[in-house]
Design a protein around this motif. Structure first.
Motif, PDB file in Angstrom:
ATOM      1  N   LEU A 146       0.829  -1.204   0.000  1.00  0.00           N
ATOM      2  CA  LEU A 146       0.000   0.000   0.000  1.00  0.00           C
ATOM      3  C   LEU A 146       0.868   1.260   0.000  1.00  0.00           C
ATOM      4  O   LEU A 146       0.626   2.200  -0.755  1.00  0.00           O
ATOM      5  CB  LEU A 146      -0.938  -0.001   1.208  1.00  0.00           C
ATOM      6  CG  LEU A 146      -1.852   1.225   1.335  1.00  0.00           C
ATOM      7  CD1 LEU A 146      -2.787   1.329   0.138  1.00  0.00           C
ATOM      8  CD2 LEU A 146      -2.621   1.161   2.629  1.00  0.00           C
ATOM      9  N   LEU A 147       1.909   1.268   0.834  1.00  0.00           N
ATOM     10  CA  LEU A 147       2.809   2.429   0.870  1.00  0.00           C
ATOM     11  C   LEU A 147       3.559   2.591  -0.449  1.00  0.00           C
ATOM     12  O   LEU A 147       3.747   3.706  -0.937  1.00  0.00           O
ATOM     13  CB  LEU A 147       3.790   2.299   2.034  1.00  0.00           C
ATOM     14  CG  LEU A 147       3.181   2.493   3.435  1.00  0.00           C
ATOM     15  CD1 LEU A 147       4.235   2.219   4.501  1.00  0.00           C
ATOM     16  CD2 LEU A 147       2.628   3.882   3.579  1.00  0.00           C
ATOM     17  N   SER A 148       3.973   1.469  -1.039  1.00  0.00           N
ATOM     18  CA  SER A 148       4.663   1.523  -2.328  1.00  0.00           C
ATOM     19  C   SER A 148       3.731   2.059  -3.407  1.00  0.00           C
ATOM     20  O   SER A 148       4.134   2.898  -4.240  1.00  0.00           O
ATOM     21  CB  SER A 148       5.166   0.138  -2.727  1.00  0.00           C
ATOM     22  OG  SER A 148       6.105  -0.326  -1.801  1.00  0.00           O
ATOM     23  N   LEU A 149       2.493   1.611  -3.404  1.00  0.00           N
ATOM     24  CA  LEU A 149       1.519   2.084  -4.385  1.00  0.00           C
ATOM     25  C   LEU A 149       1.250   3.583  -4.209  1.00  0.00           C
ATOM     26  O   LEU A 149       1.192   4.323  -5.194  1.00  0.00           O
ATOM     27  CB  LEU A 149       0.211   1.287  -4.255  1.00  0.00           C
ATOM     28  CG  LEU A 149      -0.907   1.690  -5.205  1.00  0.00           C
ATOM     29  CD1 LEU A 149      -0.491   1.452  -6.649  1.00  0.00           C
ATOM     30  CD2 LEU A 149      -2.168   0.927  -4.874  1.00  0.00           C
ATOM     31  N   MET A 150       1.129   4.019  -2.964  1.00  0.00           N
ATOM     32  CA  MET A 150       0.900   5.444  -2.715  1.00  0.00           C
ATOM     33  C   MET A 150       2.093   6.283  -3.143  1.00  0.00           C
ATOM     34  O   MET A 150       1.938   7.378  -3.692  1.00  0.00           O
ATOM     35  CB  MET A 150       0.576   5.670  -1.235  1.00  0.00           C
ATOM     36  CG  MET A 150      -0.806   5.157  -0.853  1.00  0.00           C
ATOM     37  SD  MET A 150      -1.198   5.284   0.891  1.00  0.00           S
ATOM     38  CE  MET A 150      -0.943   6.984   1.240  1.00  0.00           C
ATOM     39  N   ALA A 151       3.301   5.796  -2.933  1.00  0.00           N
ATOM     40  CA  ALA A 151       4.516   6.515  -3.337  1.00  0.00           C
ATOM     41  C   ALA A 151       4.583   6.627  -4.861  1.00  0.00           C
ATOM     42  O   ALA A 151       4.923   7.684  -5.407  1.00  0.00           O
ATOM     43  CB  ALA A 151       5.745   5.817  -2.786  1.00  0.00           C
ATOM     44  N   ILE A 152       4.253   5.548  -5.549  1.00  0.00           N
ATOM     45  CA  ILE A 152       4.267   5.569  -7.021  1.00  0.00           C
ATOM     46  C   ILE A 152       3.223   6.553  -7.541  1.00  0.00           C
ATOM     47  O   ILE A 152       3.498   7.331  -8.454  1.00  0.00           O
ATOM     48  CB  ILE A 152       4.044   4.141  -7.575  1.00  0.00           C
ATOM     49  CG1 ILE A 152       5.268   3.283  -7.278  1.00  0.00           C
ATOM     50  CG2 ILE A 152       3.755   4.180  -9.064  1.00  0.00           C
ATOM     51  CD1 ILE A 152       5.080   1.814  -7.597  1.00  0.00           C
ATOM     52  N   THR A 169       2.885  14.211  -9.306  1.00  0.00           N
ATOM     53  CA  THR A 169       3.748  15.391  -9.267  1.00  0.00           C
ATOM     54  C   THR A 169       4.545  15.547 -10.550  1.00  0.00           C
ATOM     55  O   THR A 169       4.876  16.659 -10.946  1.00  0.00           O
ATOM     56  CB  THR A 169       4.703  15.341  -8.062  1.00  0.00           C
ATOM     57  OG1 THR A 169       5.476  14.150  -8.114  1.00  0.00           O
ATOM     58  CG2 THR A 169       3.940  15.432  -6.760  1.00  0.00           C
ATOM     59  N   ALA A 170       4.855  14.461 -11.229  1.00  0.00           N
ATOM     60  CA  ALA A 170       5.603  14.538 -12.481  1.00  0.00           C
ATOM     61  C   ALA A 170       4.729  15.097 -13.605  1.00  0.00           C
ATOM     62  O   ALA A 170       5.237  15.704 -14.550  1.00  0.00           O
ATOM     63  CB  ALA A 170       6.142  13.168 -12.867  1.00  0.00           C
TER      64      ALA A 170
END
Length: 124
Positions: A4-10, A16-17
């Motif tokens: 979940l944290l990895s998905l949110m970071a991606i 932002t990009a």
């Protein structure tokens, strides 16, 4: 939880990009330009005809013709600039040709002047 944290970071990186800054258009044509004339309709009556161009910063605008206190014509237009020459393309008025003009500064006013030398409007 790590997934979940990895998905949110991606997702955060992707969002932002993709954000880009909108360029600010500070062209001197932006604003309201007008032309007014009075026509004699009879021996006792006069009518004022006002033409108004409103240029905005995204290369679009609105044109009005006002007779007396009534709007008799209203349409949108697109404008472009090439060097110091501007062009208006009226939308919704198929029989109206493009107008090509320049901004000219005189002692009293700032004018829009057609390429052939006729005055179109003054800055308000």
């Amino acid at each position: 939880m790590k997934k979940l944290l990895s998905l949110m970071a991606i997702c955060a990186i992707i969002f932002t990009a993709n954000c880009s800054r909108i360029e600010q258009n500070n062209d001197p044509i932006i604003g309201i330009w007008s032309q007014a004339k009075t026509e004699v309709t009879s021996t006792t009556a006069k009518t004022t005809i006002r033409k108004e161009w409103i240029f905005n910063d995204v290369y679009l605008g609105r044109y009005h013709e006002i007779t007396g206190n009534e709007i008799t014509l209203q349409t949108d237009f697109a404008w472009s600039k090439e060097g110091d020459t501007y062009t208006i393309e009226y939308r919704g008025l198929e029989n109206t040709p493009h107008q090509t003009f320049k901004i000219v500064t005189s002692d009293e006013n700032i004018l829009l002047k057609q390429i052939d030398g006729d005055d179109i409007a003054i800055r308000e």
